[in-house]
Structures are given as C-alpha cells and as structure tokens.
Design an enzyme around this catalytic site. Structure first.
Site, PDB file in Angstrom:
ATOM      1  CB  VAL A  64     -14.061  16.402   1.012  1.00 31.90           C
ATOM      2  CG1 VAL A  64     -12.914  16.432   2.003  1.00 31.90           C
ATOM      3  CG2 VAL A  64     -13.887  15.250   0.041  1.00 31.90           C
ATOM      4  CG  ASN A  90      -4.607  13.204  -0.954  1.00 31.38           C
ATOM      5  OD1 ASN A  90      -3.926  12.894  -1.932  1.00 31.38           O
ATOM      6  ND2 ASN A  90      -5.112  12.293  -0.125  1.00 31.38           N
ATOM      7  CE1 TYR A 155      -9.293  10.159  -9.433  1.00 32.47           C
ATOM      8  CE2 TYR A 155      -7.844   9.768 -11.299  1.00 32.47           C
ATOM      9  CZ  TYR A 155      -8.020  10.077  -9.964  1.00 32.47           C
ATOM     10  OH  TYR A 155      -6.936  10.311  -9.169  1.00 32.47           O
ATOM     11  CE  LYS A 159      -7.946  13.626  -8.633  1.00 34.63           C
ATOM     12  NZ  LYS A 159      -7.688  14.289  -7.340  1.00 34.63           N
TER      13      LYS A 159
END
Length: 271
Positions: A64, A90, A155, A159
C-alpha cells in the site's frame, strides 16, 4: 448464511496481527476476502486458513502507499469476486523515537503507508462502490492519535489524519450508499509488542475483530463517520479530542451486543 454472506472485502495488512484477525472473522461471517500484505508467507498462511474453513480468499502482495497498488487490489477483488463491498484500511507501520532522533526516511515511510496508503486504497475502492451504490470503508486509528504517547509523533499524527478522513469521507459520500467508519483498537499485536509498548493490555486481535464484522454489515449505518474505540473490552466513541464515555465493557463482543451498545448512543447524539 453468515452475517456477511455474498460480500467481497479487501483487508490490507492482513498477514498478521489485527489484519489477520479481521480477515479470518470476515471470512467466517461468509464474505470473500482479498488478503493483502507484503509479508507473503503470512498472507499466504491466512489465505490457506480461510480456505481450510470453507471460505474464499485470494492473495494480494501489493504494497500500500501508491495509487497503482490500490488499483491492483481493487481490480483483483472485482475480477475474482465480481464486486467490492468493503475495504479495511488496516496496513500500518510505526516506530518509537523522539522527534530529534527521527530520520526523514522513517517519517516519510510512516506517512506513505499509514496515510497515503489509506487514501489511495479508499479512493480506488470508493470509485467502484459509488458506481454500484453501496459499500463500506473502515479506517484503522490508534489511541496514539490523542498525542499522549511520547516518541510516537509521526505515527500518532498519521492516525489522527485517518480519523479526520473518516469524518470527511462519510460527509462527502452522504446519500451515495457508501459508508465510512473508524476503529481505534488496542491489542497485543506483533507490531506493538516489538516496540515494547507498555500501554498494551490483555486484548488480543481476535477480541477486536467482531467490531469490523459489525461495521461491514447493514446495521452499523447510523454510525457513519464515527471512530469507535475498543480497548481491553471497553467500548467508546471518539469525541474529537478524546474518547467519550465507556458504553460497555465485556470480554466477548458480538455484532448483536455491539449494536445494542453503539446504536442508542448515536441516536442520543443526533437527538
């Protein structure tokens, strides 16, 4: 007939951890599954496990992060199963470092996989879903999107962006028959254990997976645009800056118990 019988779902990062649990639970609920992961051995094992329980699954090893890979995954699902009814975004990577120790390559890789990967995969899937008038996208968030975990700035921000996209896409797609939801899980996955994450509790990926099955079904539609937290059995809704009140706490959530806890809370919000 299973809860998701006849549906065809793409799960990225499905070779281990949460992705594996999502793929197995979705297949057990009757759906066809595209099992995507760059971990070829892990993804192949998941395909084999799904087929061993009588399910239908196909392997995708596209990484991805690029529009081309996203198109290949969508095309594979449609070519093999005739349509795409769901996407579970995911796939993700992370590391734990303070900002002054980060490298440009590390930051860019996290953004490429976690954020751009989610965007490209969703864009490709949603184009097909809009044309057929139905479909579900599930984005995967994280407790770190609250900015409460030192060393996880890149990170956590990736998100937090995914949580924003969840709301934006749901709004853009209103009336199209396509719905977008988010899951913010806390589970003992290989990725988290490798980082030595001290905040992890006892939840396993299999404890989170029923939430994905529920959201891929028709009963979840009133939750469109919402990010849902499941942390050691405690269920709550993301309220923008933090999670809202715990709506229930149990060891074994099912689609029925998730519906009973979540849908009245959304109805109250809308009142």
């Amino acid at each position: 007939m299973g809860e998701l019988a006849g549906k065809s779902i793409v799960v990225t990062g499905a070779g281990a951890g949460l992705g594996q649990a999502y793929a197995m639970a979705i297949a057990a609920a009757g759906a066809n599954v595209v099992v995507n992961d760059v971990n070829v051995a892990g993804a192949t094992a998941v395909v084999d496990a799904i087929q061993a329980i009588g399910g239908r699954a196909v392997l995708s090893t596209d990484p991805v992060g690029t529009a081309e890979a996203a198109e290949a995954m969508t095309d594979l699902c449609v070519d093999r199963f005739g349509r795409i009814d769901g996407l579970v975004n995911n796939a993700g990577i992370h590391y734990v470092k303070p900002v002054w120790e980060e490298s440009a390559q590390e930051v860019e890789r996290v953004i490429q996989v976690n954020l751009l990967g989610s965007i490209h995969c969703a864009a490709s899937a949603i184009r097909r879903m809009r044309a057929q008038g139905s479909g579900v996208v599930i984005n995967i968030g994280s407790g770190s999107m609250r900015g409460n975990r030192p060393g996880m700035g890149a990170y956590g921000s990736s998100k937090a962006a995914v949580a924003t996209l969840t709301r934006v896409w749901a709004s853009e797609l209103e009336g199209s028959g396509v719905h977008v939801y988010g899951i913010s899980p806390n589970a003992r996955t290989p990725m988290n254990l490798a980082s030595g994450a001290a905040y992890l509790k006892k939840s396993l990926p299999e404890d989170i997976a029923p939430l994905a099955v529920f959201l891929l079904g028709d009963r979840a539609m009133p939750l469109n645009g919402r990010m849902i937290r499941l942390d050691d059995g405690a269920l709550s809704l993301w309220a923008g800056g933090d999670y809202g009140p715990v709506l229930g706490n149990r060891a074994g959530w099912t689609s029925d118990s998730l519906a009973a806890a979540l849908l009245p809370a959304v109805a109250t919000d809308a009142a």
